[in-house]
Enzyme design. Structure first.
Site, PDB file in Angstrom:
ATOM      1  N   ASP A 208      35.762 -74.122  43.794  1.00  0.00           N
ATOM      2  CA  ASP A 208      35.693 -74.562  45.180  1.00  0.00           C
ATOM      3  C   ASP A 208      34.228 -74.692  45.570  1.00  0.00           C
ATOM      4  OD1 ASP A 208      36.458 -75.268  47.826  1.00  0.00           O
ATOM      5  OD2 ASP A 208      38.153 -73.877  47.755  1.00  0.00           O
ATOM      6  N   GLY A 234      31.794 -76.079  43.045  1.00  0.00           N
ATOM      7  CA  GLY A 234      31.705 -77.524  42.963  1.00  0.00           C
ATOM      8  C   GLY A 234      32.624 -78.190  43.968  1.00  0.00           C
ATOM      9  N   ASP A 235      32.681 -79.497  43.907  1.00  0.00           N
ATOM     10  CA  ASP A 235      33.419 -80.303  44.874  1.00  0.00           C
ATOM     11  C   ASP A 235      34.466 -81.123  44.128  1.00  0.00           C
ATOM     12  OD1 ASP A 235      34.305 -82.142  46.761  1.00  0.00           O
ATOM     13  OD2 ASP A 235      32.312 -82.479  47.620  1.00  0.00           O
ATOM     14  N   PHE A 236      35.753 -80.945  44.472  1.00  0.00           N
ATOM     15  CA  PHE A 236      36.807 -81.651  43.743  1.00  0.00           C
ATOM     16  C   PHE A 236      36.824 -83.154  44.022  1.00  0.00           C
ATOM     17  CE2 PHE A 236      39.511 -79.280  47.067  1.00  0.00           C
ATOM     18  CZ  PHE A 236      39.415 -80.272  48.031  1.00  0.00           C
ATOM     19  N   HIS A 254      47.911 -81.483  50.909  1.00  0.00           N
ATOM     20  CA  HIS A 254      48.345 -81.753  52.290  1.00  0.00           C
ATOM     21  C   HIS A 254      47.176 -81.906  53.263  1.00  0.00           C
ATOM     22  CE1 HIS A 254      48.626 -77.373  54.109  1.00  0.00           C
ATOM     23  NE2 HIS A 254      47.484 -77.577  53.498  1.00  0.00           N
TER      24      HIS A 254
END
Length: 344
Positions: A208, A234-236, A254
């Site tokens: 995350d 990190g950044d997905f 969601h």
């Protein structure tokens, strides 16, 4: 005032029931004030009057008494002799650090940033865009990245709001034979900790953004699994760690628009081996008029982050666009289900 929120039952006339629905925000505001002022913490040692608490809470004593009297009518406090108030079981739940993280959840969801989002619900329905972005001038997760205290409350709220779900998921889904579980967007690691606590075999990767995982080491240590987890910041939207047998997306899909979901799923698909499994942990909406808390949560998703809850058919369609095949939906003892998918 007989028409106040919570004053009646289903036997009331329809117009009264509708008014109660609409004025339920009054109750939210009262409980929010109690949480922000820390009333439960101040009353943890025993009953006190508003006069005794005015100084510690920085409040106007007569107004504080009126708030506490209202909280007593709601069952959060109880009023005894000499206008001294004590905690009920509901009040105990509002103490800092109490099981379920109710105080943090109330502060996160009923604070000004989220409150203003609901003022823009008509805008969201008319445009399909998040009310949060309009009211605050930026997306909710960008806001949280810039406000560490709000982000911390939000992370605690996720644990409190979804607290029953991680153990339910860990119990319902068979993780036997799994070597590595990658929790994508796993926040402080609550889901991953539950899975590893129940299943001895796997190791975990918690992935995350940096400001989100900063609270993870303490939670993982508290669950006794910190030695089995690698934290990867990190950044997905940019990448997802490779090497996992199982990839978990718990309350991630969601949150985002379909285009953003396809980006996240695309990074998962790229990182996954042909034999890897994708597990989407979300509310799966039932069809028709069937009551379900996920249908109200779907409005939260519309107004705040701009995402949505989905039916099984809608998940199958979304996954197919990302080159996945929905294989089954595993129900759990909680509100969520596990949507399992394999690379197509």
């Amino acid at each position: 005032m007989s028409d106040a929120p919570g004053a009646g039952t289903q036997s009331l006339p329809p117009h009264v029931q509708v008014i109660q629905m609409a004025t339920a925000s009054w109750v939210s505001a009262v409980v929010y004030a109690a949480a922000v002022l820390g009333l439960a913490d101040h009353l943890s040692a025993g009953p006190k009057s508003a006069g005794e608490l005015a100084g510690p809470t920085g409040s106007h004593a007569p107004s504080l008494h009126r708030l506490m009297r209202t909280l007593a009518s709601l069952g959060v406090l109880t009023e005894g002799d000499e206008q001294r108030f004590g905690l009920t079981p509901l009040g105990e739940a509002l103490k800092s650090g109490a099981p379920g993280s109710a105080r943090a959840t109330v502060i996160a969801f009923c604070g000004a940033a989220f409150w203003h989002s609901w003022e823009e619900i008509v805008y969201s329905v008319q445009t399909g865009k998040p009310g949060f972005d309009k009211s605050m001038g930026m997306p909710v997760f960008e806001f949280l990245a810039q406000h560490p205290e709000a982000a911390s409350y939000f992370s605690q709220a996720m644990v409190g709001f979804h607290g029953a779900e991680p153990p339910a998921v860990a119990a319902a889904y068979d993780f036997s034979g799994v070597s590595t579980v990658v929790d994508v967007g796993g926040a402080t690691g609550n889901m991953l900790a539950a899975i590893l606590s129940r299943h001895d075999g796997p190791r975990g990767v918690l992935f995350d953004r940096p400001h989100v995982v900063q609270d993870a080491p303490a939670l993982l240590q508290a669950h006794g699994v910190d030695g089995r987890v690698t934290i990867d910041a990190g950044d997905f939207f940019e990448r997802v760690p490779s090497g996992g047998d199982v990839y978990v997306l718990s309350h991630i899909i969601h949150d985002w628009s379909e285009a953003q979901c396809l980006t996240i799923l695309g990074h998962c698909r790229k990182a996954m081996a042909p034999t890897s499994r994708l597990l989407i942990v979300e509310t799966v909406l039932p069809p028709g008029d069937t009551p379900h808390p996920g249908k109200l949560l779907d409005m939260v998703m519309l107004v705040v982050p701009g995402g949505q809850e989905r039916t099984e058919a809608e998940y199958a369609a979304l996954l197919a666009k990302a080159d996945f095949r929905l294989t089954r939906v595993v129900p759990t003892a909680s509100m969520v289900s596990v949507v399992e998918a394999l690379p197509a």
